[in-house]
Design a protein around this motif. Structure first.
Motif, PDB file in Angstrom:
ATOM      1  N   ALA A   1       0.834  -1.207   0.000  1.00  0.00           N
ATOM      2  CA  ALA A   1       0.000   0.000   0.000  1.00  0.00           C
ATOM      3  C   ALA A   1       0.868   1.257   0.000  1.00  0.00           C
ATOM      4  O   ALA A   1       0.590   2.225  -0.720  1.00  0.00           O
ATOM      5  N   TYR A   2       1.927   1.240   0.797  1.00  0.00           N
ATOM      6  CA  TYR A   2       2.800   2.413   0.877  1.00  0.00           C
ATOM      7  C   TYR A   2       3.508   2.657  -0.454  1.00  0.00           C
ATOM      8  O   TYR A   2       3.586   3.794  -0.930  1.00  0.00           O
TER       9      TYR A   2
ATOM     10  N   GLY B   1       1.600   2.933  14.462  1.00  0.00           N
ATOM     11  CA  GLY B   1       1.989   4.207  13.861  1.00  0.00           C
ATOM     12  C   GLY B   1       2.418   4.099  12.413  1.00  0.00           C
ATOM     13  O   GLY B   1       2.149   4.999  11.610  1.00  0.00           O
ATOM     14  N   THR B   2       3.059   3.001  12.070  1.00  0.00           N
ATOM     15  CA  THR B   2       3.480   2.807  10.683  1.00  0.00           C
ATOM     16  C   THR B   2       2.276   2.708   9.764  1.00  0.00           C
ATOM     17  O   THR B   2       2.238   3.325   8.698  1.00  0.00           O
ATOM     18  N   TYR B   3       1.271   1.949  10.189  1.00  0.00           N
ATOM     19  CA  TYR B   3       0.074   1.784   9.368  1.00  0.00           C
ATOM     20  C   TYR B   3      -0.739   3.073   9.327  1.00  0.00           C
ATOM     21  O   TYR B   3      -1.318   3.416   8.286  1.00  0.00           O
ATOM     22  N   LEU B   4      -0.780   3.793  10.429  1.00  0.00           N
ATOM     23  CA  LEU B   4      -1.466   5.085  10.452  1.00  0.00           C
ATOM     24  C   LEU B   4      -0.785   6.076   9.510  1.00  0.00           C
ATOM     25  O   LEU B   4      -1.462   6.833   8.796  1.00  0.00           O
TER      26      LEU B   4
ATOM     27  N   ALA C   1      -0.673   8.908  14.034  1.00  0.00           N
ATOM     28  CA  ALA C   1       0.640   8.280  13.814  1.00  0.00           C
ATOM     29  C   ALA C   1       1.709   8.996  14.627  1.00  0.00           C
ATOM     30  O   ALA C   1       2.566   8.357  15.252  1.00  0.00           O
ATOM     31  N   PHE C   2       1.643  10.318  14.633  1.00  0.00           N
ATOM     32  CA  PHE C   2       2.649  11.122  15.341  1.00  0.00           C
ATOM     33  C   PHE C   2       2.595  10.873  16.842  1.00  0.00           C
ATOM     34  O   PHE C   2       3.621  10.926  17.518  1.00  0.00           O
TER      35      PHE C   2
ATOM     36  N   GLY D   1       5.816   7.311  15.968  1.00  0.00           N
ATOM     37  CA  GLY D   1       5.483   8.599  15.395  1.00  0.00           C
ATOM     38  C   GLY D   1       6.583   9.618  15.279  1.00  0.00           C
ATOM     39  O   GLY D   1       6.416  10.608  14.584  1.00  0.00           O
ATOM     40  N   LYS D   2       7.676   9.434  15.928  1.00  0.00           N
ATOM     41  CA  LYS D   2       8.724  10.453  15.876  1.00  0.00           C
ATOM     42  C   LYS D   2       9.805  10.128  14.845  1.00  0.00           C
ATOM     43  O   LYS D   2      10.849  10.756  14.824  1.00  0.00           O
TER      44      LYS D   2
END
Length: 181
Positions: free
Chosen positions: A91-92, A119-122, A145-146, A151-152
């Protein structure tokens, strides 16, 4: 791994370890060759085949041979439709290219159903919405995600800044950028 393969050429896991190492150093052409060699020794296990096909999708993406990359990701998903790592990565890559974004969105929805706080999927969901011209929806996902453990990362931060700018939140984007310096 090369020496181990010469001693035990029928051990598929050795090829996978070698391919993983080649992937890490971005030697995608060698990775493709290694993975194709592994197919002779895999047997009929769907999960193993799906793993090799997903890695071939990754390697061909690295080589910018997107049609082959897509073909192998599709094979991997056919064999292991619940593998959220494969679904997310494919997807990415589709979102980065701006290709088949509705398909990418379906894949990431499935990932988030199975792991809603990842977070990766978000981030992937945010990027798909961003590339689809839906900055408000992208902002909802990138903010989540952040706030996550992942997120960082520099990539999430850069996506966040781009999405903030797309939402005309220039001051927030500048503040985040200054925090990263």
């Amino acid at each position: 791994t090369t020496q181990a393969i010469s001693l035990f050429p029928e051990k598929a896991n050795l090829y996978l370890m070698k391919a993983f190492a080649e992937m890490q150093v971005k030697d995608y052409a060698s990775c493709v060759t290694t993975l194709k060699s592994s197919l002779h020794y895999l047997g009929n296990g769907k999960e193993s085949q799906a793993q090799v096909y997903a890695m071939l999708g990754e390697a061909y993406n690295g080589l910018k041979e997107y049609s082959l990359s897509d073909d192998f990701f599709e094979l991997a998903i056919d064999l292991a439709p619940e593998n959220i790592v494969t679904l997310n990565n494919y997807a990415y890559y589709l979102s980065l290219r701006g290709d088949n974004l509705s398909r990418a969105q379906n894949f990431i929805k499935k990932c988030l159903e199975l792991d809603p706080d990842n977070g990766t999927y978000l981030d992937t969901a945010a990027w798909i919405y961003y590339k689809s011209g839906k900055p408000k929806e992208a902002l909802e996902f990138i903010e989540k995600a952040f706030q996550s453990e992942d997120g960082k990362s520099p990539e999430v931060c850069l996506h966040y800044i781009e999405i903030l700018l797309a939402n005309d939140e220039n001051k927030e984007a500048k503040n985040l950028f200054n925090q990263l310096k």
